[in-house]
Design an enzyme around this catalytic site. Structure first.
Site, PDB file in Angstrom:
ATOM      1  CD  GLU A 144      45.476  42.085  32.906  1.00 47.06           C
ATOM      2  OE1 GLU A 144      45.308  41.116  33.674  1.00 47.06           O
ATOM      3  OE2 GLU A 144      44.806  43.132  32.986  1.00 47.06           O
TER       4      GLU A 144
ATOM      5  CG  ASP B 144      44.798  37.424  35.272  1.00 52.55           C
ATOM      6  OD1 ASP B 144      45.362  37.378  36.382  1.00 52.55           O
ATOM      7  OD2 ASP B 144      44.386  38.484  34.761  1.00 52.55           O
TER       8      ASP B 144
ATOM      9  CD  GLU C 127      46.612  38.570  39.841  1.00 52.28           C
ATOM     10  OE1 GLU C 127      45.862  38.088  38.981  1.00 52.28           O
ATOM     11  OE2 GLU C 127      47.176  39.683  39.692  1.00 52.28           O
TER      12      GLU C 127
HETATM   13 ZN   LIG Z   1      45.789  38.949  37.335  1.00 50.68          ZN
END
Ligand SMILES: [Zn+2]
Length: 267
Positions: free
Chosen positions: A34, A45, A182
């Site tokens: 993503e 992720d 993140e």
């Molecule tokens: Zn993420």
């Protein structure tokens, strides 16, 4: 870090004896491919829950299964939306059935303890459904002792860390897509993959309290990020990552009643 045991690197007989003799917790990271803004790679992720699992497993005598590297469709309010180049997603039933099938296969091997570590916000409910279907089918097959922990790793962030990492206030996890957490954790794990010079500086993207289908990309984030990660640092990333490893290994020890020192020594 003591030795990581990746299931994919074992021969079947070594794997079989480890499962039978040590009843290990099998950790299954579940991520996505993503977009994560102009400054982070597509596999954040997947990389983050995989790294967490690889650090936790040796502390609890666990094994790490290969990561599920595709996830449910990116949503505008939590992942920017599914229209970006690079974002490559599964239909819900595909993800549900992958999770169900993988759990049932590990059960067939004799595994009875699993930890599913989610790295992509949109996956959660479909992973829950996969777990539920697997347990229901296993019960019908006479297997009643499979126990699974589902972990959204960001839930292990303490208030103290949030206060430290977000001095101007925490925006909430959905808006954190490609945000401070993140980006910081990626700066800690893989600084060579982070381009802070391209990090968006816009404030949080605002959405109405409803959704419109089909989604109009013009009403979402142009950069792909939902808030700015300008204040991300590797130090914050290290603080968060260590908190995730400590918190998750503690939770697994408690839930699976593992001895305090179950760390795996080199075989
Ligand atoms: Zn993420």
């Amino acid at each position: 870090m003591s030795k990581i045991v990746r299931i994919s690197k074992l021969d079947w007989q070594t794997y079989d004896s480890l499962v039978r003799e040590t009843s290990p917790v099998v950790m299954l990271p579940i991520g996505s491919l993503e977009q994560h803004g102009p400054h982070l790679p597509l596999d954040c992720d997947s990389v983050i829950p995989t790294a967490i699992s690889e650090h936790v497993a040796p502390l609890i005598g666990g094994l790490v299964a290969p990561t599920i590297t595709y996830g449910y469709k990116s949503q505008p309010k939590s992942g920017g939306g599914n229209h970006f180049p690079g974002t490559t997603s599964l239909d819900a039933q595909t993800l549900i059935f992958v999770v169900r099938d993988v759990i049932k296969e590990f059960a067939r091997h004799g595994v009875r303890r699993m930890a599913l570590v989610i790295g992509h916000y949109e996956n959660t409910m479909f992973v829950i459904e996969g777990i539920d279907l697997a347990l229901r089918e296993l019960r019908a097959d006479g297997i009643h002792d499979m126990k699974i922990l589902r972990i959204d790793y960001w839930d292990f962030t303490s208030q103290h860390t949030l206060d430290t990492a977000y001095p101007d206030g925490f925006p909430g996890w959905p808006l954190e897509h490609a945000g401070v957490m993140e980006t910081s954790v990626m700066l800690h794990l893989h600084p060579e993959c982070v381009h802070m010079d391209r990090c968006p500086t816009h404030g949080p993207v605002l959405f109405p309290p409803f959704d419109v289908y089909p989604f109009d990309p013009a009403r979402g984030s142009a950069s792909g990020a939902l808030s700015s990660a300008k204040i991300a640092t590797p130090e914050k990333g290290r603080l968060m990552f260590e908190e995730y490893v400590t918190g998750i290994s503690g939770a697994l020890r408690d839930e699976f009643k593992l001895a305090a020192d179950r760390s795996r020594t080199a075989r």
